[in-house]
Design an enzyme around this catalytic site. Structure first.
Site, short mmCIF file in Angstrom:
data_model
loop_
_atom_site.label_atom_id
_atom_site.label_comp_id
_atom_site.label_asym_id
_atom_site.label_seq_id
_atom_site.Cartn_x
_atom_site.Cartn_y
_atom_site.Cartn_z
N SER A 10 -34.42 22.80 -39.80
CA SER A 10 -35.03 24.03 -40.65
C SER A 10 -36.01 23.53 -41.26
CB SER A 10 -34.16 24.99 -41.44
OG SER A 10 -33.41 25.70 -40.53
N CYS A 70 -44.67 19.24 -41.53
CA CYS A 70 -45.45 19.85 -41.65
C CYS A 70 -46.28 19.62 -43.55
CB CYS A 70 -46.50 21.39 -42.11
SG CYS A 70 -45.93 22.03 -40.81
N ASP A 127 -43.07 23.36 -29.99
CA ASP A 127 -43.77 22.38 -29.75
C ASP A 127 -43.47 22.35 -27.83
OD1 ASP A 127 -45.18 22.67 -32.03
OD2 ASP A 127 -44.48 20.60 -32.43
C1 LIG Z 1 -46.61 15.20 -40.19
C2 LIG Z 1 -47.31 16.33 -39.41
C3 LIG Z 1 -47.83 17.54 -40.27
C4 LIG Z 1 -47.93 19.07 -39.57
N1 LIG Z 1 -48.64 19.84 -40.06
C5 LIG Z 1 -48.92 21.26 -39.26
C6 LIG Z 1 -49.49 21.74 -40.12
O1 LIG Z 1 -50.38 22.00 -41.00
N2 LIG Z 1 -49.02 23.22 -39.66
C7 LIG Z 1 -48.84 23.41 -38.52
O2 LIG Z 1 -49.13 24.71 -37.97
N3 LIG Z 1 -48.02 22.58 -37.83
C8 LIG Z 1 -48.45 21.55 -38.08
N4 LIG Z 1 -47.22 20.59 -37.68
C9 LIG Z 1 -47.02 20.48 -36.69
C10 LIG Z 1 -45.39 21.58 -36.82
O3 LIG Z 1 -44.10 20.50 -37.30
C11 LIG Z 1 -44.66 21.82 -35.18
O4 LIG Z 1 -45.56 22.01 -34.50
C12 LIG Z 1 -42.95 22.39 -35.42
O5 LIG Z 1 -42.42 21.65 -36.39
C13 LIG Z 1 -42.61 22.63 -33.91
O6 LIG Z 1 -40.85 23.20 -34.34
P1 LIG Z 1 -40.58 23.44 -33.04
O7 LIG Z 1 -39.19 23.80 -33.36
O8 LIG Z 1 -40.53 23.68 -32.08
O9 LIG Z 1 -40.80 21.58 -32.75
P2 LIG Z 1 -39.41 20.74 -33.49
O10 LIG Z 1 -39.79 20.80 -35.64
O11 LIG Z 1 -40.04 19.01 -32.95
O12 LIG Z 1 -38.21 20.33 -33.68
C14 LIG Z 1 -37.53 20.17 -32.16
C15 LIG Z 1 -36.07 19.80 -32.99
O13 LIG Z 1 -35.30 19.83 -31.37
C16 LIG Z 1 -34.33 18.65 -31.43
N5 LIG Z 1 -33.99 18.38 -30.22
C17 LIG Z 1 -35.05 17.89 -29.51
N6 LIG Z 1 -34.37 17.49 -28.58
C18 LIG Z 1 -33.00 17.78 -28.72
C19 LIG Z 1 -32.09 17.54 -27.60
N7 LIG Z 1 -31.81 17.39 -26.25
N8 LIG Z 1 -30.63 18.19 -28.28
C20 LIG Z 1 -29.98 18.29 -29.22
N9 LIG Z 1 -31.54 18.95 -30.20
C21 LIG Z 1 -33.12 18.31 -29.52
C22 LIG Z 1 -35.22 18.05 -32.15
O14 LIG Z 1 -34.24 16.27 -32.76
C23 LIG Z 1 -36.22 18.30 -33.27
O15 LIG Z 1 -35.59 18.28 -34.85
C24 LIG Z 1 -46.89 19.09 -38.44
C25 LIG Z 1 -46.28 18.25 -37.92
C26 LIG Z 1 -46.16 17.21 -38.06
C27 LIG Z 1 -45.37 15.66 -37.62
#
Ligand SMILES: Cc1cc2nc3c(=O)[nH]c(=O)nc-3n(C[C@H](O)[C@H](O)[C@H](O)COP(=O)(O)OP(=O)(O)OC[C@H]3O[C@@H](n4cnc5c(N)ncnc54)[C@H](O)[C@@H]3O)c2cc1C
Length: 460
Positions: A43, A47, A289
């Site tokens: 969590s 961003c 994502d």
């Molecule tokens: C520098 C940066 C700035 C950003 N700024 C913005 C912004 O301003 N506005 C915005 O809307 N978005 C922004 N984003 C994008 C946003 O952070 C992501 O879209 C968001 O975190 C996606 O969430 P998620 O849960 O889909 O994936 P993630 O946050 O990538 O989480 C996925 C998790 O799954 C875990 N995982 C993957 N595979 C496995 C596995 N096989 N077993 C166990 N765990 C696993 C990973 O370790 C990770 O912690 C930014 C991203 C970055 C990198």
């Protein structure tokens, strides 16, 4: 009766939103929840990384919304540093590897949520893995970059990529006192804008002292005698670097899902229905994502890696697995970012998207200010609008400017969602007082001009 078993893969925005929402709806006697996260953090806000690196946000822990202990206190069995290595769809179980002990074990599920996020694009070029080359995908990456910055003896930073992460990291490096060069493979920075609007970003970055080199495809990272990155090479030039930051985009992390034949779309993301259920699999959901989303304006799926979508997906999945009901209809492609005081916003289609969708359209671009021209602090902004030829339907808006420029795009996002025409937009009852906008808000000025262009084209 035994509790139903929910397993969540991925412990950040989408995964933990899903787990938390499911827990709100069902207690542990009805639903057991096990979540696997392979990293050190759960969590967290990726961003916020650029603002932590810049020093605007003081500490790493400010970016953590909820700790593992907080999740566990809500009866979510969160297993940190534990990577799911295999999904057994027919057997309804996942195999997980404890990355600290090296032990593996199987966990059964009745319902599965895949929230594995995206992985950064890292081209296989010489020197890419050298010390001093940093991605910024997670908090470990952010810490490693900060450690490099603290140790750096020189002050030259090269940022590879000029998308929103690239420009945000350029700002962070500038604030850290580095001399910043951004290498951009494309025609202009911010390829999510049309090139004419990207040019405004380029010029503003110039004005801030950031050197942006367009058309610069990186061929290698040259290392010094100590093995650390020393320069970034392109076909025609070499850019000395004491630190290299990569911001060259991400792709959906769907390795596990592909291995068992779950459906992926043309952009490599998992395909879901409106309830975020993986197509063809009643007991598997996916969000964030790692999925593709429907672009409501273009009418096709896209991969858009944004936290705003991931959190909504998680909330909807959690509602559905928890016995409630929610749907995610799609997106209009809204995104905002900034480099220092320059704000950048877009929603809907760019010219090239509209062409690709086979649409005929007109464009209009206007200059205005964020406050009444006479009010102290009024700063310029440029608004570009696209509307469909004949129908006048709004297709897209891009805004570059200062002082409240970015969030003005939300009005356009609502208009796009509602399917409004630019003529209808001219009558929108937006708030006005001199400190907040000119009497005609810049978005309304752009809508009026677009109507004029449509009339000249004989269609409005
Ligand atoms: C520098 C940066 C700035 C950003 N700024 C913005 C912004 O301003 N506005 C915005 O809307 N978005 C922004 N984003 C994008 C946003 O952070 C992501 O879209 C968001 O975190 C996606 O969430 P998620 O849960 O889909 O994936 P993630 O946050 O990538 O989480 C996925 C998790 O799954 C875990 N995982 C993957 N595979 C496995 C596995 N096989 N077993 C166990 N765990 C696993 C990973 O370790 C990770 O912690 C930014 C991203 C970055 C990198």
């Amino acid at each position: 009766m035994a509790a139903e078993r929910l397993v969540v893969i991925g412990g950040d925005a989408a995964g933990m939103s899903a787990a938390s929402q499911a827990r709100r709806l069902k207690g542990p006697d009805e639903l057991s929840i096990t979540a696997f996260e392979r990293g050190h953090f759960t969590s967290y806000s990726a961003c916020g990384i650029p603002y932590w690196v810049s020093g605007d946000v003081e500490q790493r822990d400010d970016l953590i919304a909820r700790t593992p202990e907080e999740h566990r206190a809500r009866a979510i069995d969160l297993r940190m540093r534990t990577e799911v290595t295999e999904i057994d769809v027919a057997g309804q179980r996942v195999r997980a590897l404890d990355r600290d002990s090296g032990e593996t074990s199987w966990t059964g599920f009745d319902k599965l949520v895949i929230a594995t996020g995206a992985r950064p694009v890292r081209p296989a070029l010489p020197g890419m893995d050298a010390a001093g080359v940093h991605g910024v995908q997670n908090l470990d990456d952010g810490q490693a970059l900060l450690d490099t910055l603290d140790r750096a003896t020189g002050r030259r930073a090269v940022v590879v990529g000029a998308g929103y992460i690239g420009v945000e990291m350029a700002e962070a490096m500038l604030k850290r006192g580095f001399e910043v060069t951004v290498l951009n493979r494309g025609e202009q920075p911010m390829a999510t804008l049309d090139p004419d609007m990207g040019r405004l970003v380029h010029d503003a970055m110039d004005g801030l002292g950031i050197t942006t080199v367009n058309g610069a495809a990186v061929t290698a990272i040259r290392t010094g005698a100590d093995g650390r990155a020393a320069a970034v090479e392109t076909a025609g030039a070499s850019y000395p670097a004491d630190v290299v930051v990569l911001g060259i985009g991400v792709e959906p992390e769907t390795t596990l899902a592909r291995a068992v034949g779950l459906p992926v779309g043309p952009h490599g993301g998992l395909l879901t229905d409106l309830s975020m259920r993986v197509v063809g699999h009643d007991n598997i959901w996916a969000g964030g994502d790692c999925v593709e989303v429907l672009d409501l304006v273009a009418g096709r799926t896209r991969h858009i890696a944004l936290g705003t979508h991931a959190n909504k997906h998680g909330q909807i999945i959690g509602s559905n697995v928890g016995g409630g009901y929610g749907t995610f209809p799609g997106v209009v492609g809204t995104a905002v970012s900034k480099v220092c005081d320059l704000e950048i916003a877009r929603t809907g289609l760019r010219e090239k998207d509209a062409h690709a969708a086979g649409l005929r359209f007109v464009t209009a671009t206007i200059e205005s200010t964020g406050r009444a021209g006479y009010y102290p602090g009024a700063r310029p902004m440029t608004v570009k609008m696209l509307a469909e030829y004949r129908t006048g339907r709004l297709l897209g808006v891009q805004i570059v400017g200062r002082d409240g420029a970015a969030k003005r795009v939300d009005v356009a996002a609502v208009a796009l969602t509602a399917g409004m025409t630019v003529e209808q937009m001219t009558a929108l009852d937006l708030g006005y007082a001199p400190p907040f906008s000119p009497v005609w808000d810049p978005v309304l000025v752009a809508a009026r001009k677009t109507v004029t262009v449509l009339r000249k084209a004989g269609t409005a």
